[in-house]
Design an enzyme around this catalytic site. Sequence first.
Site, short mmCIF file in Angstrom:
data_model
loop_
_atom_site.label_atom_id
_atom_site.label_comp_id
_atom_site.label_asym_id
_atom_site.label_seq_id
_atom_site.Cartn_x
_atom_site.Cartn_y
_atom_site.Cartn_z
N THR A 186 95.83 39.37 -77.00
CA THR A 186 94.62 38.59 -76.73
C THR A 186 94.75 37.28 -77.51
O THR A 186 95.55 37.19 -78.44
CB THR A 186 93.36 39.33 -77.21
OG1 THR A 186 93.47 39.49 -78.62
CG2 THR A 186 93.21 40.69 -76.56
N GLU A 331 92.78 43.55 -71.91
CA GLU A 331 92.79 45.00 -72.19
C GLU A 331 92.59 45.83 -70.92
O GLU A 331 92.67 47.05 -70.98
CB GLU A 331 91.67 45.34 -73.19
CG GLU A 331 91.89 44.81 -74.60
CD GLU A 331 91.29 43.43 -74.82
OE1 GLU A 331 91.13 42.68 -73.83
OE2 GLU A 331 90.98 43.11 -75.98
N LYS A 443 69.42 34.37 -78.03
CA LYS A 443 68.19 35.15 -78.05
C LYS A 443 67.04 34.24 -78.41
O LYS A 443 67.04 33.61 -79.47
CB LYS A 443 68.31 36.27 -79.08
CG LYS A 443 67.75 37.54 -78.53
CD LYS A 443 68.15 38.75 -79.31
CE LYS A 443 67.50 39.95 -78.63
NZ LYS A 443 67.55 41.14 -79.40
N TRP A 448 66.82 37.57 -73.99
CA TRP A 448 68.15 36.99 -73.84
C TRP A 448 68.15 35.91 -72.76
O TRP A 448 67.54 36.09 -71.70
CB TRP A 448 69.17 38.06 -73.46
CG TRP A 448 69.55 38.93 -74.60
CD1 TRP A 448 69.16 38.77 -75.90
CD2 TRP A 448 70.39 40.07 -74.57
NE1 TRP A 448 69.70 39.76 -76.67
CE2 TRP A 448 70.46 40.57 -75.89
CE3 TRP A 448 71.10 40.73 -73.56
CZ2 TRP A 448 71.21 41.69 -76.23
CZ3 TRP A 448 71.84 41.84 -73.89
CH2 TRP A 448 71.90 42.32 -75.21
P1 ADP Z 1 91.48 36.30 -74.01
O1 ADP Z 1 92.84 36.74 -74.37
O2 ADP Z 1 91.21 34.86 -74.17
O3 ADP Z 1 90.35 37.18 -74.50
P2 ADP Z 1 91.08 37.47 -71.51
O4 ADP Z 1 91.59 37.05 -70.20
O5 ADP Z 1 91.43 38.80 -71.99
O6 ADP Z 1 91.54 36.40 -72.45
O7 ADP Z 1 89.52 37.24 -71.57
C1 ADP Z 1 88.66 38.22 -71.13
C2 ADP Z 1 87.27 37.68 -71.14
O8 ADP Z 1 87.15 36.55 -70.27
C3 ADP Z 1 86.27 38.65 -70.61
O9 ADP Z 1 85.92 39.62 -71.57
C4 ADP Z 1 85.12 37.72 -70.22
O10 ADP Z 1 84.36 37.36 -71.35
C5 ADP Z 1 85.84 36.50 -69.72
N1 ADP Z 1 85.90 36.53 -68.26
C6 ADP Z 1 86.90 36.93 -67.47
N2 ADP Z 1 86.58 36.78 -66.17
C7 ADP Z 1 85.32 36.29 -66.12
C8 ADP Z 1 84.42 35.92 -65.08
N3 ADP Z 1 84.75 36.02 -63.80
N4 ADP Z 1 83.19 35.46 -65.43
C9 ADP Z 1 82.84 35.34 -66.73
N5 ADP Z 1 83.65 35.66 -67.75
C10 ADP Z 1 84.87 36.13 -67.47
#
Ligand code: ADP
Length: 546
Positions: A186, A331, A443, A448
Amino acid sequence: MLGLMQDQPLLISALMDHAERHHGTTELVSRRVEGDIHRYTYKDLAARSKQLANALDHAGLKQSDRVASIAWNGYRHMELYFGVSGSGRVMHTINPRMHPTQITWVMNHAEDQVVCFDTTFLPIVQAIHAKCPTVKHWVALCDADKLPSDSGVPGLLSYETWIGAESADYTWPTFDENLAAGLCYTSGTTGDPKGALYSHRSTVLHAYGAALPDTVGLSASDSVLPVVPMFHVNAWGIPYAAALSGCKLVFPGPAMDGKSIYELMEAERVTFAAGVPTIWQMLLSHVQNNNLHFSTLKRTIIGGSALPLSMQVAFEKDYGVTAVHAWSMTETSPLGTAAQLKNSQLGLPDEQKHQILNTQGRAVFGVDMKIVGDDGKDRPWDGKSFGDLWVRGPWVASAYFKREGSPLKTDEHGRKWFPTGDVATIDHDGFMRITDRSKDVIKSGGEWISSIDIENIAVSHPAVAIAACIGIPHPKWDERPIVVVVKKPGKEVTKEEILALYPGKLAKWQIPDDVVFVKEIPLGATGKIQKRKLREELKDYKLPEL
Ligand code: ADP
């Protein structure tokens, strides 16, 4: 009593064998770092992946040893995907947009033995090679004559020389399908990066899931352009799903600007493409500004961050291209949900359909999901109640590589779930809508406010390039939202014009208190807005009424 079907492990090499035997003449087209266009077939890919597997054997790499890549989307990267994992080693894809100290950290943590990189990234390798003691071979993904003579990297090899010396005679080994196949960290916006370790089984099951019509929906009749990078979460699994379905693949290499992507799409008759919203914004602007149209493109899948409704509607109405919104995470391999209508929704008015299609979508079989409150109890699927999004399934992480403790939560039925860190609603049809990352939730007055909704509305203005909504401390309401905006080059818009977009779309108390114009919004290595950094940058900002 056990069933009487053949017990074959689900291995990545089986995908390659399938593509070679049944789609051997189908093309893979790559724009290369060298600047030219390279073409070959799945048969060639299989042969060169086997040469690479032989090279890894001769380099003395054992089962499960890690091989890293720092590379653009291209055929050599594809060979690494199959040659490394197919031969039983672990493919560790590295995101070159991470800071060099983080790249050094992940390489040492992964104990990479071989690192293969596009020559674009030579400066990164020059900066870090002396700090990576586990690496035995640095390999530049190029011909011998393109190898920089004075790189300063000891023993630097040319990939073509390295695999060119090997035979393509190789039988993929058979082993336990639960063996590790891929490693992706990540981006480490909070603390050290964490490694998601995919198995052969999870990767093959994910490829089946990705190929389904309600998700990525790949077919042998498609020409597919993954703009989403192979250096982060396996380009959403498209390389594997492509081998499974036998579609033509088109790789953009380093050229990700709107013009280059458009030209490649037209030249290679691309029917389907995948990428994050910022890339599609560049493509859309190029097409709009030059009065162009798409001759063959039918569908795109867009995710990684929220797809603005305005972009989704523009693709459909102006260009006849369906933009499928998907939600993904490192993940979760990464596919979690995708938004496609159900049969019962086909007759709804357009506006309602767009609202449904703009959610992050329904769970694909292989990922179960639910939303829970602070007490860990399920929240209702009414499309309004917010909760922390938890997921489970055979391609969802159970632990992080070489990291103590389990990230999983246990529910009242004893089932284990991965808490995503996202906050979402789910409606009665199972459509999930992300409202925020939990650490970015705003918040106000005990309620929210969805920052994603506020951002989506701001970017619907034609002069807004990017918008980020953050909460600012407020003595009475705890927090109030403001929206931080970067204007498109040469375009003008005022605070009042942006605020005028909100009434009628959001409740009065959800409307941001202010608009702050900035030159740049900080983005992380995966192109996501870094809200923590943005909040730090604006720490001296005061709300207008205070
Ligand atoms: P990083 O390694 O930067 O965390 P990831 O690709 O694993 O990259 O990021 C996952 C996160 O990206 C998700 O938990 C969510 O917050 C955000 N995300 C992914 N797809 C979407 C989407 N379609 N809309 C909003 N948020 C998204």
